[in-house]
Write an enzyme that holds these catalytic residues in place. Structure first.
Site, mmCIF file in Angstrom:
data_model
loop_
_atom_site.group_PDB
_atom_site.id
_atom_site.type_symbol
_atom_site.label_atom_id
_atom_site.label_comp_id
_atom_site.label_asym_id
_atom_site.label_seq_id
_atom_site.Cartn_x
_atom_site.Cartn_y
_atom_site.Cartn_z
ATOM 1 N N PRO A 1 0.796 -1.241 0.000
ATOM 2 C CA PRO A 1 0.000 0.000 0.000
ATOM 3 C C PRO A 1 0.826 1.288 0.000
ATOM 4 O O PRO A 1 0.303 2.337 -0.336
ATOM 5 C CB PRO A 1 -0.826 -0.112 1.287
ATOM 6 C CG PRO A 1 -0.174 -1.155 2.104
ATOM 7 C CD PRO A 1 0.562 -2.064 1.171
ATOM 8 N N PHE A 2 2.096 1.205 0.384
ATOM 9 C CA PHE A 2 2.890 2.441 0.439
ATOM 10 C C PHE A 2 4.135 2.332 -0.443
ATOM 11 O O PHE A 2 5.226 2.754 -0.077
ATOM 12 C CB PHE A 2 3.227 2.795 1.898
ATOM 13 C CG PHE A 2 1.982 2.995 2.709
ATOM 14 C CD1 PHE A 2 1.257 4.165 2.603
ATOM 15 C CD2 PHE A 2 1.484 1.986 3.515
ATOM 16 C CE1 PHE A 2 0.064 4.350 3.306
ATOM 17 C CE2 PHE A 2 0.295 2.150 4.229
ATOM 18 C CZ PHE A 2 -0.414 3.339 4.114
ATOM 19 N N SER A 3 3.926 1.743 -1.618
ATOM 20 C CA SER A 3 5.019 1.564 -2.582
ATOM 21 C C SER A 3 5.380 2.876 -3.232
ATOM 22 O O SER A 3 4.496 3.675 -3.549
ATOM 23 C CB SER A 3 4.547 0.684 -3.731
ATOM 24 O OG SER A 3 4.516 -0.630 -3.363
ATOM 25 N N GLU B 1 3.953 -0.211 5.346
ATOM 26 C CA GLU B 1 3.703 0.517 6.606
ATOM 27 C C GLU B 1 3.549 2.020 6.417
ATOM 28 O O GLU B 1 4.372 2.680 5.792
ATOM 29 C CB GLU B 1 4.859 0.244 7.601
ATOM 30 C CG GLU B 1 4.588 0.858 8.964
ATOM 31 C CD GLU B 1 5.584 0.450 10.049
ATOM 32 O OE1 GLU B 1 6.447 -0.403 9.801
ATOM 33 O OE2 GLU B 1 5.486 1.005 11.156
ATOM 34 N N LYS C 1 4.069 -3.981 14.064
ATOM 35 C CA LYS C 1 5.017 -4.826 14.805
ATOM 36 C C LYS C 1 4.369 -6.169 14.895
ATOM 37 O O LYS C 1 3.233 -6.300 15.340
ATOM 38 C CB LYS C 1 5.270 -4.323 16.227
ATOM 39 C CG LYS C 1 6.317 -3.306 16.366
ATOM 40 C CD LYS C 1 7.700 -3.886 16.628
ATOM 41 C CE LYS C 1 8.804 -3.150 15.963
ATOM 42 N NZ LYS C 1 9.122 -3.482 14.621
HETATM 43 C C1 LIG Z 1 12.477 -3.431 10.387
HETATM 44 C C2 LIG Z 1 11.562 -3.855 9.553
HETATM 45 O O1 LIG Z 1 10.241 -3.920 9.848
HETATM 46 C C3 LIG Z 1 9.754 -3.382 11.056
HETATM 47 C C4 LIG Z 1 9.635 -4.426 12.062
HETATM 48 C C5 LIG Z 1 8.518 -5.207 12.143
HETATM 49 C C6 LIG Z 1 8.442 -6.354 13.122
HETATM 50 O O2 LIG Z 1 9.313 -6.430 14.002
HETATM 51 O O3 LIG Z 1 7.539 -7.184 13.035
HETATM 52 C C7 LIG Z 1 7.424 -4.913 11.320
HETATM 53 C C8 LIG Z 1 7.404 -3.800 10.543
HETATM 54 C C9 LIG Z 1 8.449 -2.763 10.652
HETATM 55 O O4 LIG Z 1 8.082 -1.757 11.538
HETATM 56 C C10 LIG Z 1 11.921 -4.232 8.169
HETATM 57 O O5 LIG Z 1 11.048 -4.648 7.416
HETATM 58 O O6 LIG Z 1 13.096 -4.110 7.821
#
Ligand SMILES: C=C(O[C@@H]1C=C(C(=O)O)C=C[C@H]1O)C(=O)O
Length: 425
Positions: A211-213, A229, A245
Site C-alpha cells: 500500500p505504500f510503494s 507501513e 510490529k
Molecule cells: C524493520 C523492519 O520492519 C519493522 C519491524 C517489524 C516487526 O518487528 O515485526 C514490522 C514492521 C516494521 O516496523 C523491516 O522490514 O526491515
C-alpha cells in the site's frame, strides 16, 4: 500562477499508470506512488507521479523541521520528498549522523513541475500551465511503450553480518534489555551487493504490491520501495499513525495460512512488541495533541500481504493549533516501530550496534498537499540503488524484546528479504 489541474479520461487507467512509470524515466528527479489498495484509509490517488523540480528544498538538516511549515506556506503547493533515518541526530542530541550509503541527503523535498494523479476513471494533470500544455503531457504519456522486464539473472544480495555476528549482537542487546536499559529495540541488518547494474524502473515493477510503494529517483540515487507501513497521515488537524510490529510468513495453503495468521494474532511476544510501540506512539502524539484527543482506534489487527502477515495498530489524535507539520515530525520521528522504547536510549544503542548507516531506510517518504495534509510511509522492504557505484542495498530488521529467540529473529529478517527472491535483473 497557481497549479491548475486538468482532467483527462484514458481508455484504461491501469495501462496508463504503467505508461506513466515508463515515462517518468526521463526525469532526473521523480517520485512515483503506487498505492496498492489495501484497506488503509485515505490516500490521494491509487497512482501518482511527481516529476521534475520546480522548486527544491535542501535545508540545513539541523534547522529543517523548524523551517518546514514556513517553507511550505510560502509556496502553498505540493511538496514531495523524504526524511532519512539520521534526521534523528537533529532531534535527539548525542545521536550520530551517518551518510546514506546510496547518497540520499538527510532531508529533501521538491515542488514538482508536473503532478499526475491517476484514478480508476480519470487522470488529473496538475501544472503551472495551460490546458494545451497538460494535453500535450497526457498524449506523450499515452504514447509511452511499456517494456516488459527482460528476465535474466537473479539479484543476489548478501548480509554484511555473518549469522554468528548477528546472533552475538542480539545477545548483547538482550543483555541491555535484562539490565533494564530498554525494553524493545528494533535492530536492522544490512544486505548489499556490489557491481550490479539494474534497470530501476523494471526492478521496481517486480516488487510485490504494497500500500505504500514508491519509486523515487533523486539524480543517481534510487529508492525502490514496497512498504506495507504507514508512518503518518495528516488531514486537517486529524493525525493518524499506524505502527506495525509482528510479522509472520504466509502459509503454502489456505489452512496453514489461516493457522499462521492466528498464531500471530495470539502470540504474547508479538502482542507485547506491538503494544510497547503503541504506548510510545501515544506518548509521541500527545506532545502536539489537544489534551484527551489521543486514541487507539485499532489494536493488534492483522493485515495480510503477498509474502507476510503483519500486525498493525492505529493511533489517532487531533493536533493542537499551536503546532505545525515540522513539530509533528520532530515529536514522532524516527517512528517508534523502527526504534523501540524508550526512544532516546534505543537510538543510542542502535547507533552503537548498527555500525552501518540506515540512511534513507527507516526514514519516511511521501507528500504534503497545498493545504498542509500529509501522507508519509515508513521506508522498509526497499532496495536502494546507487547508480554511479553500481551498488544495491537492502535492510531488514525486527523488534527485539526479552521474549525473543535470536535464531527466530534471524529467520524473520530473511523472511523480509524473500520479496527479492523473484527479482531478475
Ligand atoms: C524493520 C523492519 O520492519 C519493522 C519491524 C517489524 C516487526 O518487528 O515485526 C514490522 C514492521 C516494521 O516496523 C523491516 O522490514 O526491515
Amino acid at each position: 500562477m497557481a497549479r491548475l489541474f486538468y482532467t483527462f479520461r484514458p481508455p484504461d487507467s491501469y495501462s496508463f499508470a504503467a505508461q506513466l512509470l515508463t515515462w517518468s524515466r526521463k526525469f532526473r528527479v521523480f517520485m512515483y506512488f503506487k498505492n496498492h489498495p489495501y484497506p488503509h484509509g485515505w490516500q490521494q490517488a491509487p497512482w501518482m507521479l511527481a516529476a521534475g523540480v520546480r522548486h527544491e528544498w535542501k535545508p540545513q538538516p539541523e534547522r529543517a523541521l523548524a523551517q518546514l511549515a514556513s517553507f511550505h506556506a510560502s509556496l502553498h503547493d505540493w511538496m514531495v520528498g523524504h526524511a532519512g533515518y539520521h534526521m534523528a541526530a537533529h532531534i535527539w542530541p548525542g545521536i550520530s549522523r551517518k551518510p546514506c550509503l546510496c547518497g540520499f541527503p538527510e532531508i529533501y523535498f521538491f515542488v514538482p513541475e508536473i503532478l499526475v494523479l491517476v484514478y480508476p476513471d480519470q487522470v488529473q494533470i496538475g501544472i503551472h500551465g495551460s490546458e494545451a500544455e497538460a494535453r500535450r503531457i497526457f498524449e506523450e504519456i499515452s504514447k509511452s511503450t511499456v517494456n516488459l522486464p527482460q528476465l535474466r539473472h537473479p539479484l543476489s544480495i548478501f548480509p554484511v553480518l555473518t549469522r554468528k555476528q548477528y546472533l552475538d549482537t542480539i545477545h548483547a542487546i538482550l543483555h541491555h534489555i535484562r539490565r533494564g536499559d530498554c525494553y524493545e529495540l528494533n535492530f536492522c541488518q544490512l544486505f548489499a551487493s556490489d557491481q550490479v547494474k539494474i534497470s530501476p524502473v523494471e526492478t521496481f515493477t517486480q516488487l510485490p504490491p504494497a500500500p505504500f510503494s514508491l519509486c523515487y529517483r533523486l539524480h543517481d540515487s534510487y529508492l525502490l520501495c514496497a512498504s506495507p507501513e504507514r508512518y503518518l497521515l495528516k488531514r486537517g488537524r486529524q493525525i493518524l499513525m499506524q505502527p506495525m510490529k509482528g510479522t509472520i510468513r504466509r502459509g503454502s495453503n489456505a489452512q496453514e495460512d489461516a493457522q499462521l495468521q492466528l498464531s500471530l494474532q495470539q502470540s504474547p511476544k508479538e502482542r507485547a512488541e506491538n503494544t510497547i510501540v503503541v504506548d510510545l506512539v501515544r506518548n509521541d502524539l500527545s506532545r502536539t495533541a489537544v489534551p484527551g484527543s489521543v486514541k487507539v482506534t485499532e489494536w493488534l489487527k492483522i493485515y495480510s500481504y503477498p509474502t507476510v502477515h503483519q500486525m498493525i495498530s492505529t493511533i489517532c489524535s487531533e493536533m493542537d493549533t499551536a503546532y505545525q507539520i515540522g513539530d509533528l515530525l520532530a515529536t514522532t520521528f524516527p517512528m517508534g516501530s523502527m526504534t523501540g522504547a524508550p526512544k532516546k536510549k534505543v537510538l543510542e544503542l542502535i547507533d552503537h550496534y548498527e555500525s552501518w548507516p540506515r540512511g534513507i531506510y527507516s526514514g519516511t517518504a511521501g507528500y504534503i498537499t497545498p493545504e498542509g495534509d500529509m501522507e508519509m510511509n515508513v521506508i522498509i522492504r526497499s532496495l536502494l540503488y546507487a547508480q554511479d557505484d553500481r551498488r544495491v542495498y537492502y535492510h531488514a530488521g525486527s523488534g527485539i524484546t526479552c521474549y525473543c529467540h535470536p535464531e527466530a529473529e534471524w529467520e524473520e529478517c530473511l523472511i523480509k528479504t524473500k520479496q527479492l527472491a523473484h527479482i531478475r535483473i
